[in-house]
Design a protein around this motif. Structure first.
Motif, PDB file in Angstrom:
ATOM      1  N   THR A  98      -8.778 156.191  26.527  1.00  0.00           N
ATOM      2  CA  THR A  98      -8.146 156.557  25.774  1.00  0.00           C
ATOM      3  C   THR A  98      -7.783 157.659  24.881  1.00  0.00           C
ATOM      4  OG1 THR A  98      -8.128 154.725  24.424  1.00  0.00           O
ATOM      5  CG2 THR A  98      -7.223 154.257  26.669  1.00  0.00           C
ATOM      6  N   TYR A  99      -6.823 158.402  24.780  1.00  0.00           N
ATOM      7  CA  TYR A  99      -7.067 159.432  23.577  1.00  0.00           C
ATOM      8  C   TYR A  99      -5.862 159.394  22.399  1.00  0.00           C
ATOM      9  CZ  TYR A  99      -9.437 161.456  27.628  1.00  0.00           C
ATOM     10  OH  TYR A  99     -10.362 160.783  28.806  1.00  0.00           O
ATOM     11  N   ASP A 100      -6.078 160.547  21.684  1.00  0.00           N
ATOM     12  CA  ASP A 100      -4.445 160.546  20.295  1.00  0.00           C
ATOM     13  C   ASP A 100      -4.382 158.968  19.910  1.00  0.00           C
ATOM     14  OD1 ASP A 100      -4.436 163.031  21.347  1.00  0.00           O
ATOM     15  OD2 ASP A 100      -2.976 162.018  22.768  1.00  0.00           O
ATOM     16  N   GLY A 101      -5.637 158.318  19.732  1.00  0.00           N
ATOM     17  CA  GLY A 101      -5.288 157.094  18.803  1.00  0.00           C
ATOM     18  C   GLY A 101      -4.980 155.206  19.768  1.00  0.00           C
ATOM     19  N   VAL A 102      -4.435 155.477  21.139  1.00  0.00           N
ATOM     20  CA  VAL A 102      -3.597 154.863  21.854  1.00  0.00           C
ATOM     21  C   VAL A 102      -4.720 153.550  21.946  1.00  0.00           C
ATOM     22  CG1 VAL A 102      -3.046 154.924  24.199  1.00  0.00           C
ATOM     23  CG2 VAL A 102      -2.495 156.697  22.964  1.00  0.00           C
ATOM     24  N   PRO A 103      -4.613 152.506  22.162  1.00  0.00           N
ATOM     25  CA  PRO A 103      -5.504 151.362  22.380  1.00  0.00           C
ATOM     26  C   PRO A 103      -5.088 150.739  23.841  1.00  0.00           C
ATOM     27  CG  PRO A 103      -3.710 150.632  21.969  1.00  0.00           C
ATOM     28  CD  PRO A 103      -2.905 151.885  21.183  1.00  0.00           C
ATOM     29  N   PHE A 104      -6.312 150.915  24.570  1.00  0.00           N
ATOM     30  CA  PHE A 104      -6.473 149.509  25.508  1.00  0.00           C
ATOM     31  C   PHE A 104      -6.543 149.053  25.137  1.00  0.00           C
ATOM     32  CE2 PHE A 104      -9.137 147.124  28.055  1.00  0.00           C
ATOM     33  CZ  PHE A 104      -8.159 146.780  28.959  1.00  0.00           C
ATOM     34  N   THR A 105      -5.628 147.919  25.852  1.00  0.00           N
ATOM     35  CA  THR A 105      -5.039 146.384  26.024  1.00  0.00           C
ATOM     36  C   THR A 105      -5.198 145.683  27.405  1.00  0.00           C
ATOM     37  OG1 THR A 105      -2.356 146.894  24.254  1.00  0.00           O
ATOM     38  CG2 THR A 105      -2.796 145.002  24.927  1.00  0.00           C
ATOM     39  N   SER A 106      -5.893 144.333  26.987  1.00  0.00           N
ATOM     40  CA  SER A 106      -5.661 144.257  28.259  1.00  0.00           C
ATOM     41  C   SER A 106      -4.661 142.940  28.264  1.00  0.00           C
ATOM     42  CB  SER A 106      -7.346 143.584  28.405  1.00  0.00           C
ATOM     43  OG  SER A 106      -7.987 142.928  29.552  1.00  0.00           O
ATOM     44  N   ILE A 107      -5.070 143.534  30.077  1.00  0.00           N
ATOM     45  CA  ILE A 107      -3.276 142.262  29.820  1.00  0.00           C
ATOM     46  C   ILE A 107      -3.854 140.189  29.980  1.00  0.00           C
ATOM     47  CG2 ILE A 107      -3.685 142.084  32.809  1.00  0.00           C
ATOM     48  CD1 ILE A 107      -0.352 142.024  32.400  1.00  0.00           C
ATOM     49  N   ALA A 108      -5.038 140.317  30.218  1.00  0.00           N
ATOM     50  CA  ALA A 108      -5.782 139.379  30.813  1.00  0.00           C
ATOM     51  C   ALA A 108      -5.921 138.761  29.133  1.00  0.00           C
ATOM     52  CB  ALA A 108      -6.799 139.167  31.105  1.00  0.00           C
ATOM     53  N   THR A 109      -6.298 139.705  28.322  1.00  0.00           N
ATOM     54  CA  THR A 109      -6.198 139.100  26.151  1.00  0.00           C
ATOM     55  C   THR A 109      -4.901 138.452  26.424  1.00  0.00           C
ATOM     56  OG1 THR A 109      -8.502 139.929  26.578  1.00  0.00           O
ATOM     57  CG2 THR A 109      -7.593 139.599  24.673  1.00  0.00           C
ATOM     58  N   ALA A 110      -3.817 139.663  26.415  1.00  0.00           N
ATOM     59  CA  ALA A 110      -2.425 140.015  25.861  1.00  0.00           C
ATOM     60  C   ALA A 110      -1.538 138.793  26.285  1.00  0.00           C
ATOM     61  CB  ALA A 110      -1.629 141.561  25.812  1.00  0.00           C
ATOM     62  N   VAL A 111      -1.724 138.019  27.505  1.00  0.00           N
ATOM     63  CA  VAL A 111      -1.455 137.255  27.640  1.00  0.00           C
ATOM     64  C   VAL A 111      -2.113 136.045  28.489  1.00  0.00           C
ATOM     65  CG1 VAL A 111       0.930 137.246  29.852  1.00  0.00           C
ATOM     66  CG2 VAL A 111       0.882 138.984  28.526  1.00  0.00           C
ATOM     67  N   GLU A 137       2.821 146.373  23.801  1.00  0.00           N
ATOM     68  CA  GLU A 137       3.828 145.598  23.573  1.00  0.00           C
ATOM     69  C   GLU A 137       4.943 145.303  24.836  1.00  0.00           C
ATOM     70  OE1 GLU A 137       3.061 146.910  19.564  1.00  0.00           O
ATOM     71  OE2 GLU A 137       3.302 148.460  21.424  1.00  0.00           O
ATOM     72  N   GLN A 138       4.787 146.884  25.326  1.00  0.00           N
ATOM     73  CA  GLN A 138       4.451 146.739  27.141  1.00  0.00           C
ATOM     74  C   GLN A 138       3.838 146.005  28.306  1.00  0.00           C
ATOM     75  OE1 GLN A 138       4.414 150.997  27.624  1.00  0.00           O
ATOM     76  NE2 GLN A 138       6.412 151.088  27.562  1.00  0.00           N
ATOM     77  N   VAL A 139       2.697 145.662  28.217  1.00  0.00           N
ATOM     78  CA  VAL A 139       1.739 144.840  28.202  1.00  0.00           C
ATOM     79  C   VAL A 139       1.773 143.733  28.183  1.00  0.00           C
ATOM     80  CG1 VAL A 139      -0.806 144.192  28.813  1.00  0.00           C
ATOM     81  CG2 VAL A 139      -0.035 146.719  28.413  1.00  0.00           C
ATOM     82  N   LYS A 140       2.481 143.263  26.929  1.00  0.00           N
ATOM     83  CA  LYS A 140       2.357 141.752  26.380  1.00  0.00           C
ATOM     84  C   LYS A 140       3.642 141.951  26.996  1.00  0.00           C
ATOM     85  CE  LYS A 140       2.050 138.655  22.849  1.00  0.00           C
ATOM     86  NZ  LYS A 140       2.336 138.136  21.842  1.00  0.00           N
ATOM     87  N   GLU A 141       4.673 141.931  27.890  1.00  0.00           N
ATOM     88  CA  GLU A 141       6.580 142.101  27.484  1.00  0.00           C
ATOM     89  C   GLU A 141       6.329 142.352  29.845  1.00  0.00           C
ATOM     90  OE1 GLU A 141      10.907 143.925  28.642  1.00  0.00           O
ATOM     91  OE2 GLU A 141       9.452 145.502  27.294  1.00  0.00           O
ATOM     92  N   ILE A 142       5.083 142.644  30.223  1.00  0.00           N
ATOM     93  CA  ILE A 142       5.495 142.397  31.700  1.00  0.00           C
ATOM     94  C   ILE A 142       4.018 141.371  32.238  1.00  0.00           C
ATOM     95  CG2 ILE A 142       3.618 144.322  33.506  1.00  0.00           C
ATOM     96  CD1 ILE A 142       4.695 146.461  32.139  1.00  0.00           C
ATOM     97  N   GLY A 143       2.672 141.290  31.317  1.00  0.00           N
ATOM     98  CA  GLY A 143       2.728 139.476  31.194  1.00  0.00           C
ATOM     99  C   GLY A 143       3.628 138.647  31.616  1.00  0.00           C
ATOM    100  N   GLN A 144       4.266 138.494  30.076  1.00  0.00           N
ATOM    101  CA  GLN A 144       5.215 137.494  30.217  1.00  0.00           C
ATOM    102  C   GLN A 144       5.755 136.768  30.925  1.00  0.00           C
ATOM    103  OE1 GLN A 144       6.103 137.819  26.359  1.00  0.00           O
ATOM    104  NE2 GLN A 144       4.381 136.206  25.579  1.00  0.00           N
ATOM    105  N   TRP A 145       6.268 138.376  31.795  1.00  0.00           N
ATOM    106  CA  TRP A 145       7.001 138.788  32.815  1.00  0.00           C
ATOM    107  C   TRP A 145       6.515 138.076  34.216  1.00  0.00           C
ATOM    108  CZ3 TRP A 145       7.203 140.526  37.966  1.00  0.00           C
ATOM    109  CH2 TRP A 145       7.996 140.604  38.953  1.00  0.00           C
ATOM    110  N   ALA A 146       5.127 138.233  34.313  1.00  0.00           N
ATOM    111  CA  ALA A 146       4.621 137.851  35.693  1.00  0.00           C
ATOM    112  C   ALA A 146       4.309 136.035  35.100  1.00  0.00           C
ATOM    113  CB  ALA A 146       3.585 138.077  35.695  1.00  0.00           C
ATOM    114  N   ALA A 147       3.945 136.058  34.278  1.00  0.00           N
ATOM    115  CA  ALA A 147       3.239 134.379  34.438  1.00  0.00           C
ATOM    116  C   ALA A 147       4.480 133.593  34.411  1.00  0.00           C
ATOM    117  CB  ALA A 147       3.014 134.106  32.432  1.00  0.00           C
ATOM    118  N   SER A 148       5.554 133.801  33.982  1.00  0.00           N
ATOM    119  CA  SER A 148       7.062 133.078  33.887  1.00  0.00           C
ATOM    120  C   SER A 148       7.758 133.164  35.126  1.00  0.00           C
ATOM    121  CB  SER A 148       8.390 133.808  33.103  1.00  0.00           C
ATOM    122  OG  SER A 148       8.828 135.592  33.932  1.00  0.00           O
TER     123      SER A 148
END
Length: 405
Positions: free
Chosen positions: A213-226, A187-198
């Protein structure tokens, strides 16, 4: 006529603090001192055998004894594009890939290609020590956006908005982070990426720790997410961390074809092609399984928990639990100004740089001070070292820092 022997551009660059600490630790070790080095971000595992074997076989083939295309072996560029789609869902063509001499050259090539004098780059802070220097070499101005331990070392859109100016051209985005190990949520990746795009900004995203990454935390590519970022995104990556190949020096950048073409032109004059033998090794790595990094992660996770517990047992040290990479970023502000014993009498370090130097001199433990990554008051420790060394190093820190008055 100028009397200066060294250009202002080069004179202004600080040496790599992490490599400097590692070099000093290794020199002391070579002199017979029992130094424990938490400085370098380097897995203590050997490169997997099938990758080494690919290099050995390539070395005997005459075609690899010759120049190859400056942009990289065509089969490796295609394999990197395929691997990127496999691991992050980002679709790129081989023509959008430039193979570089390690991740650092990818960083430099990118900023040199995108920046004009005075262009600003937002740099979430704490940052990896090379970013601001590469930005300055490209003629740009790094703008630090600091996020402390209170917010998990994660910058917010509000902070970015406050730092935005008419000269801002690029947002640098790094998750998982070196030096903090922080990982942005999807969610943070998407929010930041959308802000940058805007705002019409470029995003340069360093994804070299994508598999750590650990504890089940996913890696999210901002290039894919946004996808709204369109063709204003450049991905930086390499084989160093995932496959324990720091010394092989193979990285890459993925971006729009015009940017890659221009960066390849730059590289053709700077270094020409990456050595063919490591390129073949990298081809075996990115085309093969991820079992090596999965095995390393088991050890890293164990060490992560041990070092966090050990450091948090010290009065005056606050060490958040990192969710990625293989670093902890300990807050030691409460220790600054306190009195420590030393061979030359009591000392009161005023900065984390002074504290790190004192720790190395007194108990032979090498850590990197916060000044290398942003504000003073912090220490970065890599836990990509053996379990025994880690335990010994933490015990020395507990003993020494526990003497603070």
């Amino acid at each position: 006529m100028s009397a200066a022997r060294i250009s202002q551009r080069i004179s202004a660059i600080a040496e790599s603090a992490t490599l400097a600490v590692d070099a000093k630790a290794k020199a002391l070790k070579a002199a017979g001192r029992p130094v424990i080095g938490f400085g370098a971000g380097e897995p203590d595992f050997p490169t997997p055998g099938y990758i080494v074997q690919a290099a050995i076989e390539a070395a005997s083939q005459p075609k690899y004894h010759r120049y190859s295309p400056a942009g990289g072996l065509p089969e490796l560029r295609q394999a990197i594009a395929d691997k990127t789609f496999r691991d992050s869902g980002y679709k790129a063509e081989a023509s959008q890939v430039l193979v570089t001499n390690g991740g650092k050259q990818a960083v430099y090539n990118t900023f040199a290609t995108l920046l004009d004098p005075g262009d600003e780059v937002m740099v979430p802070t704490p940052f990896w020590t090379t970013y601001p220097e590469a930005i300055r070499l490209g003629g740009g101005v790094p703008v630090e956006v600091f996020a402390g331990p209170e917010q998990g070392y994660l910058v917010t859109v509000d902070q970015l908005e406050a730092a935005l100016t008419e000269r801002t051209k690029i947002l640098l985005f790094v998750s998982p982070s070196n030096p903090t190990g922080a990982v942005y949520s999807p969610e943070q990746v998407k929010e930041i990426g959308q802000w940058a795009a805007s705002k019409g900004l470029w995003v340069v995203t360093d994804e070299i720790y994508e598999h750590l990454t650990y504890d089940g935390v996913p890696f999210t590519s901002i290039a894919t997410a946004v996808p709204e970022l369109g063709d204003k995104v450049v991905i930086l990556n390499g084989v160093a961390k995932t496959y324990a190949m720091t010394g092989w020096r193979v990285g890459w950048m993925i971006g729009p074809t015009d940017v890659i073409k221009a960066a390849t032109n730059l590289q053709s004059h700077a270094t020409s092609n990456v050595s063919n033998i490591p390129q073949v090794a990298a081809l075996a790595a990115v085309s093969g399984p991820l079992t090596a990094v999965d095995e390393m992660k088991v050890a890293f996770d164990r060490r992560r928990k041990a070092i966090v517990a050990g450091l948090n047992a010290i009065d005056g040290v606050d060490c958040p639990t990192p969710k990625g990479a293989f670093y902890v970023y300990a807050d030691v502000r409460a220790l600054l100004g306190k009195e420590f014993p030393s061979a030359n009498g009591p000392v009161r370090p005023a900065t984390s740089a002074e504290l790190a130097a004192l720790i190395l001199d007194e108990v032979e433990v090498a850590v990197v001070p916060g000044e290398a990554f942003g504000p003073s008051g912090y220490l970065r420790l890599s836990y990509a070292l053996g379990d025994d060394d880690l335990a010994t190093g933490v015990a020395r820190l507990q003993d020494f820092l526990g003497k603070a008055k």
